[in-house]
Design an enzyme around this catalytic site. Sequence first.
Site, PDB file in Angstrom:
ATOM      1  N   HIS A  42       6.762  11.983  -3.942  1.00 24.94           N
ATOM      2  CA  HIS A  42       6.019  13.190  -2.924  1.00 24.94           C
ATOM      3  C   HIS A  42       5.126  14.351  -3.619  1.00 24.94           C
ATOM      4  CE1 HIS A  42       4.090   9.874  -0.387  1.00 24.94           C
ATOM      5  NE2 HIS A  42       6.407   9.277  -0.484  1.00 24.94           N
ATOM      6  N   GLU A  90       2.391  16.767  -2.479  1.00 25.09           N
ATOM      7  CA  GLU A  90       1.439  16.732  -1.799  1.00 25.09           C
ATOM      8  C   GLU A  90       2.689  17.095  -0.408  1.00 25.09           C
ATOM      9  OE1 GLU A  90       2.937  12.576   0.631  1.00 25.09           O
ATOM     10  OE2 GLU A  90       2.424  13.192  -2.159  1.00 25.09           O
ATOM     11  N   CYS A 145       4.605   7.609  -6.043  1.00 17.94           N
ATOM     12  CA  CYS A 145       5.173   6.462  -5.085  1.00 17.94           C
ATOM     13  C   CYS A 145       4.277   5.143  -5.228  1.00 17.94           C
ATOM     14  CB  CYS A 145       4.981   6.748  -4.216  1.00 17.94           C
ATOM     15  SG  CYS A 145       7.050   6.378  -2.835  1.00 17.94           S
TER      16      CYS A 145
END
Length: 368
Positions: free
Chosen positions: A343, A345, A257
């Site tokens: 993202h 994750e 990001c």
Amino acid sequence: MNQKKEALLLLEDGTAYKGLALGKSGTTGGEICFNTGMTGYQEIYTDPSYYGQIIVNTNSHIGNYGVQLEDEEESGSVKIRGMVCNTFSQIYSRDTADFSLQEYFERANIVGISNVDTRHLVRHVREKGVMNAIISSEILDEVELMKELKKIPSMDGLELSSEVTTEEPYYMGDEATAKWRVAVMDYGIKKSILLNLTSRGCYCKVFPAKTPYEEVLEWKPDGFFISNGPGDPSAMEYAVENVTQMVETAKPLFGICLGHQLLALSSGITTYKMHHGHRGLNHPVKNLITGLCEITSQNHGFAVKPDEIESHPDIEVTHINLNDKTIEGIRRKDYPAFSVQYHPEASPGPHDSRYLFDEFIKLLSEAK
């Protein structure tokens, strides 16, 4: 709070929405943006990348599963400035919840507004673009509230990572059993990112945002991780300088990001503020290396300029957004450095992209 108390949401273009107050009574302002995720509101509120912003939750019911402190906090505190929703639930159904979202916001001093036509609001923001806004349950006069709104600085050119970063370095992982030492630059790191690194055998030292490059290198890391975070990346010259030097060590580097934008800036690519950004759990991204597509979790209001990247001799575009063709991933051809705009994750969100952590581990293994 008395849930019948009136509140007012005012946008900088003069558009106003009346509703009912939630959270703490008061006044708050910031850049308004919307998240289309149907779940994961607690992870969203504690994501440091949302610092300085008012979040519009597009899901029609918010708060209905309460708050659970142990598993769903992405940082040490609520980072949003305010929240807007349609239906705000005072009761919650989950037995393991610690308390209601109302109590959570009261403890965190967060001002919000419910009973807003969020469909109309989101369409307005999508048409006009993100802008500053203000919520108040104290000032219900639009003229007076506009005076307060004009005091709020624009996100364009605003450096915020130094306000959310850790004050002191800290460690995560098991030093005794870890295979790799990873220096993590905390520009607004999410806890789930660190857990994805430590679960793969990394021992992480998390450094404050403005830590000098020489101090990071003294720890003798095997690789570098450049985190997500809030604000305008072009206002972070200190970080761009650090990332430039880290890339030139030829040690593996992975950015997510804001980290993606910083890698681009360190390579001479400029960034720009998007019309209304990407925030949600269902953004389709194509991996140009494998040809496969993934559904991604995203939260960003800035992006890198595609024409500059495509003409750069040392940068390869690895991922693109299938909705608007924005650049979602890059890698350096001359160094083991890569990044993605989204993202992997994914807390909250799908886990389609967690392979990227494995790719970073592969680079660390090959370098060692």
